[in-house]
Design a protein around this motif. Sequence first.
Motif, short mmCIF file in Angstrom:
data_model
loop_
_atom_site.label_atom_id
_atom_site.label_comp_id
_atom_site.label_asym_id
_atom_site.label_seq_id
_atom_site.Cartn_x
_atom_site.Cartn_y
_atom_site.Cartn_z
N HIS A 120 0.84 -1.21 0.00
CA HIS A 120 0.00 0.00 0.00
C HIS A 120 0.87 1.26 0.00
O HIS A 120 0.60 2.21 -0.76
N ALA A 121 1.91 1.27 0.84
CA ALA A 121 2.79 2.44 0.91
C ALA A 121 3.48 2.68 -0.42
O ALA A 121 3.61 3.83 -0.88
N ALA A 122 3.91 1.61 -1.09
CA ALA A 122 4.57 1.75 -2.39
C ALA A 122 3.60 2.30 -3.43
O ALA A 122 3.96 3.16 -4.25
N LYS A 123 2.36 1.82 -3.40
CA LYS A 123 1.34 2.30 -4.33
C LYS A 123 1.05 3.77 -4.12
O LYS A 123 0.99 4.55 -5.08
N MET A 124 0.88 4.17 -2.86
CA MET A 124 0.62 5.57 -2.56
C MET A 124 1.80 6.46 -2.94
O MET A 124 1.62 7.59 -3.39
N ALA A 125 3.01 5.95 -2.79
CA ALA A 125 4.21 6.72 -3.18
C ALA A 125 4.22 6.96 -4.68
O ALA A 125 4.59 8.05 -5.14
N ARG A 126 3.83 5.94 -5.46
CA ARG A 126 3.77 6.11 -6.91
C ARG A 126 2.70 7.13 -7.31
O ARG A 126 2.94 7.98 -8.19
N ILE A 127 1.55 7.06 -6.63
CA ILE A 127 0.48 8.03 -6.92
C ILE A 127 0.93 9.44 -6.58
O ILE A 127 0.70 10.39 -7.33
N LYS A 128 1.59 9.59 -5.41
CA LYS A 128 2.06 10.92 -5.00
C LYS A 128 3.07 11.47 -5.99
O LYS A 128 3.04 12.66 -6.34
N ALA A 129 3.99 10.63 -6.45
CA ALA A 129 5.00 11.09 -7.41
C ALA A 129 4.33 11.56 -8.70
O ALA A 129 4.70 12.60 -9.27
#
Length: 206
Positions: free
Chosen positions: A12-21
Amino acid sequence: MEATEAAEAAEHAAKMARIKAARDRMVAERDGEKGLIIVHTGPGKGKSSAGFGMILRAIAHDMPCAVVQFIKGGRDTGERRLIEEHFPHLCRFHTMGEGFTWETQDKARDIAAARAGWEKAKELIRDPAIRMVLLDEINIALRYDYLELGEVLAFLRDEKPPMTHVVLTGRNAKPELIEMADLVTEMTLVKHPFRAGIKAQAGVEF
């Protein structure tokens, strides 16, 4: 179980990081600024409410603004009371209409009131000190041809100052206005208490 939860949390954290980027890149690429033509239309409730929300936001930013009401008459409303009693130094409030068309039952009077409202609107929009002007229910005046659509479009195109926001509310916005606008929101009617016999209530409708 803990390992599974940890893996899910990491995913989940990795997915949210990609969305934020991705979002950060989008924001960085959009640095333009201009005065917008904004339309709130559709059969659902909330068009004027949304417009007044923007006016209150402008007031909170100390941005001088103005309201011209084209159809609604002199009835006491919460938004009018709040603005006139607390923020007259930041927002000019003009109620030009005499009530809904089915109340006046006088087309000539309605046209005269709409024309007076439009003249006041042009004066306010031209004022370089005013950053936002709400033209409440102007779409109704345009729908009934109380105002000439071509004149309104030409004024917004040719005379609106570059950094002034103009908000136009009311159902049945003309397609030409929608085409010109920078931001258009259509309120969809899903359910309304009036159909169940509930009258307009303070704090909700006015």
